[in-house]
Design a protein around this motif. Structure first.
Motif, PDB file in Angstrom:
ATOM      1  N   ASN A   1       9.705  -5.700  22.106  1.00 43.96           N
ATOM      2  CA  ASN A   1       8.824  -6.841  21.857  1.00 43.96           C
ATOM      3  C   ASN A   1       7.362  -6.459  22.038  1.00 43.96           C
TER       4      ASN A   1
ATOM      5  N   LEU B   1       6.852  -5.671  18.090  1.00 41.72           N
ATOM      6  CA  LEU B   1       6.702  -6.982  17.477  1.00 41.72           C
ATOM      7  C   LEU B   1       5.314  -7.569  17.711  1.00 41.72           C
TER       8      LEU B   1
ATOM      9  N   ALA C   1       2.595  -8.182  14.780  1.00 40.74           N
ATOM     10  CA  ALA C   1       2.083  -9.527  14.509  1.00 40.74           C
ATOM     11  C   ALA C   1       0.567  -9.515  14.497  1.00 40.74           C
TER      12      ALA C   1
ATOM     13  N   ARG D   1       9.639  -5.674  10.427  1.00 38.61           N
ATOM     14  CA  ARG D   1      10.271  -6.552  11.412  1.00 38.61           C
ATOM     15  C   ARG D   1      11.771  -6.341  11.434  1.00 38.61           C
TER      16      ARG D   1
ATOM     17  N   VAL E   1      12.844  -3.321  13.394  1.00 35.19           N
ATOM     18  CA  VAL E   1      12.792  -3.557  14.834  1.00 35.19           C
ATOM     19  C   VAL E   1      14.009  -4.356  15.290  1.00 35.19           C
ATOM     20  N   LEU E   2      14.331  -5.401  14.519  1.00 36.36           N
ATOM     21  CA  LEU E   2      15.477  -6.232  14.890  1.00 36.36           C
ATOM     22  C   LEU E   2      16.765  -5.423  14.834  1.00 36.36           C
TER      23      LEU E   2
END
Ligand code: ATP
Ligand code: MG
Length: 627
Positions: A50, A54, A58, A94, A97-98
């Motif tokens: 995170n 992430l 962002a 994204r 990463v997930l």
């Protein structure tokens, strides 16, 4: 703890199992401690993902892989599993990463599961070694106690009641087993687990460790008091319960007497009282038991709240990773039972200690009647009397009643001696002393010219047949009840003994003959049948000397004649027959007449009758009754 030390030799006997058990305890706990770290590291990994991917993504920055501080083990595993994650480049989307997060989660879950499977396996093995050890020791203890029961003399059994003796071998032993099994196992578990968990916790964060562990000792203390209270109350409940069961048992066994005296309502009322007392005890116990779980939940909850609160502050302060809070919460839960068990185990040990003391007291009791390992009949002494009483006196120690005063007589080989006298005159006591169930305080008894004390008891009793005044038959087949007199008696011998005792026809009339079961779930025999089976039991061993204690009282004259003839025809035997019925002594060569513990007359029946003493009086009375 002194009494429990007496168990050490038994523990040492099974040291192999105990040692293996310890090894398994260590392995169990290693995996138990390892599992929560999966959770902690998993959360940490997600947190890393995170903050490093992430959040930067962002904000429009491009993250790099070297910022990712994965636990080394995971990174290593990821590589060896051939998990190609975009050539180990930084994730650019994204989704990537997930994808990564998903993999980490899945892997941690698999490891977590594996850790618990292995832990479960080891804790199974722990039980298989330590609890099995405790069962083996239990078996040894029970065997020792039962063996000791066999050597103790009858005076011991008069001093202790049956229920108490049964408790030694069942309840007391099971308390001791709880110490050997669960108590030792949980103590080892506690030590190992606390050592491992606290080490791991300290290595993560000493401050949080302190706060997380703070409430747990209070839990131990609380559980100890509650457990001790529970034990006390459950003892009381146990006692109330045995009163109820023995009440019911007595009243069912004696239901015929109860009904014939029309006491049903009274019995129901007393039963009501007993069950009410039991109910009060149970409710008493339940109230204390109800505090057990809430106390644990309260203190564990407190510990958890402290962990999260203090842990949260430490994370904010930058002293701790987020995932470790989760790990600590798991550890607190892991420590719950071991800390609770401290209190529980302490009260188990106290109980075991008390029980072991009782067991040791009992094992230390020495039989009043001891005999040498060897020794017995000396050949070539047949000239001496088969049995000789020389100035024997006996006082029952528990009542102080002097049953025999200076009794002297001889029983020659081949002789048929009778003893008669009023009730309570000491006739049965003579036979019990001759069987060496106790040793006289004064005087000497000898068998074949050898003092009883010099005989080996086994050798001595092999030669003696005894038919006690109170018939006792086992809940077993009739055949086995008779064969009891001689361990290796075959069917033929059993049948012959039954024949001589005049009970064979009666037995063969039953549907299952000699295989008929006696006792609670079998047939009920008449008083006379029981007496005759008891005689057959003594005859089956073809004893050299036969002692008969008033055992023809419930037999009719005709049967009595047949039995007396059979006894008379027994090879090389002499008999000592007690009877208050003079007619039963008609085959006697000589009769001793007893009164208040003394021999007051002796001689052949004719001589005694002519003498006009107690015998003559009894004779007249019995003749008048018969007429
Ligand atoms: P019976 O004809 O009624 O069988 P007995 O002649 O066989 O009587 P014993 O049984 O020898 O009499 O008893 C003699 C005395 O010893 C009695 O006063 C009795 O109360 C007492 N006595 C017998 N057995 C015990 C015992 N186990 N403990 C204490 N006193 C006992
Ligand atoms: Mg008697």
């Amino acid at each position: 703890m002194k009494a429990l030390l007496a168990l050490n030799p038994l523990i040492w006997k099974y040291r192999g199992r105990l040692f293996l058990g310890m090894v398994f305890v260590v392995f169990t706990n290693m995996f138990a401690v390892w599992a929560p770290s999966m959770i902690g590291e998993g959360v940490n990994a997600l947190n890393e993902a995170n903050t490093h991917f992430l959040v930067p993504m962002a904000e429009g920055q491009s993250p790099t892989l070297d910022q990712l501080d994965l636990p080394r083990t995971l990174a290593f595993l990821a590589k060896t599993l051939g998990w190609a994650w975009q050539g180990l480049d930084a994730p650019t989307s994204r989704e990537a990463v997930l994808h990564f997060v998903l993999w980490v989660g899945a892997l941690q879950a698999v490891f977590y599961l594996l850790a618990f499977l292995v832990k479960g396996g080891f804790s199974f093995l722990t039980r298989q070694t330590i609890i099995v050890m405790s069962r083996l020791v239990e078996y040894d203890l029970k065997r020792d106690i039962y063996g000791h029961y066999q050597v103790l003399d009858s005076s011991f059994y008069k001093r202790h009641d049956t229920g108490d003796l049964m408790n030694r071998i069942s309840e007391d032993v099971s308390h001791v087993r709880m110490y050997l099994g669960p108590a030792i196992m949980y103590s080892m578990n506690l030590v190992v687990l606390v050592a491992l968990v606290v080490t791991v916790m300290l290595s993560i964060d000493p401050v949080l460790t302190l706060f997380a562990l703070l409430p747990l000792p209070f839990m131990s203390l609380g559980i100890y008091f509650i457990s001790a209270n529970i034990h006390r109350k459950s003892d009381a409940r146990q006692k109330a319960q045995s009163r109820v069961s023995s009440f019911v048992q007595q009243h069912i066994a004696g239901i015929r007497v109860l009904k014939s005296f029309n006491r049903e309502r009274d019995a129901a009322k007393r039963f009501d009282d007993e069950t009410t007392a039991y109910k009060v005890r149970v409710l008493d116990l339940v109230k204390v038991e109800a505090m057990f779980m809430p106390l644990i939940v309260l203190l564990v909850g407190l510990s958890t709240i402290l962990t999260i609160y203090v842990g949260g502050q430490r994370v904010v302060g930058g002293h701790l990773d987020l995932g470790h809070i989760f790990q600590f919460v798991f550890y607190v839960n892991l420590l719950t039972w071991p800390f609770a068990s401290v209190g529980w185990v302490t009260s188990l040990v106290q109980k075991a200690e008390a029980s072991m003391n009782r067991i040791l007291d009992f094992l230390d009791a020495t039989p009043a009647v001891m005999s040498p390992d060897k020794g017995g009949r000396k050949d070539g002494l047949s000239a001496s009397p088969a049995l000789e009483f020389d100035g024997v006196s006996w006082t029952y120690p528990d009542t102080g009643i002097q049953a025999l005063k200076d009794v002297s007589f001889t029983l020659q080989a081949g002789e048929n001696l009778g003893i008669t006298g009023r009730t309570g005159s000491g006739k049965s006591t003579v036979l019990q002393l001759a069987m060496r169930m106790m040793d006289p305080q004064e005087g000497h008894i000898s068998l074949d010219g050898t003092p009883l004390q010099a005989w080996n008891l086994d050798a001595m009793k092999r030669d003696l047949g005894y038919v006690p005044q109170d018939v006792f038959l086992f809940s077993d087949t009739i055949g086995r009840n008779i064969a009891f007199g001689q361990g290796d008696a075959d069917d033929q011998m059993v049948r012959q003994a039954a024949q001589d005792a005049g009970v064979r026809e009666d037995i063969e009339r039953f549907e299952h003959g000699f295989d008929t079961m006696l006792g609670e779930r079998g047939v009920n025999l008449s008083g006379g049948q029981k007496q005759r089976i008891s005689i057959a039991r003594a005859l089956v061993k073809t004893p050299r000397i036969l002692f008969l204690d008033d055992c023809l009282s419930a037999v009719d004259t005709e049967t009595e004649d047949a039995i007396l003839d059979a006894i008379e025809n027994q090879e090389a035997s002499c008999t000592l027959m007690v009877s208050h019925r003079l007619a039963s002594l008609r085959n006697a060569d000589r009769i001793l007449v007893m009164d208040e513990g003394q021999i007051v007359e002796s001689g052949t029946p004719d001589e005694l009758l002519a003498a006009g003493g107690l015998y003559a009086t009894m004779f007249e009375q019995q003749k008048a009754e018969q007429d």
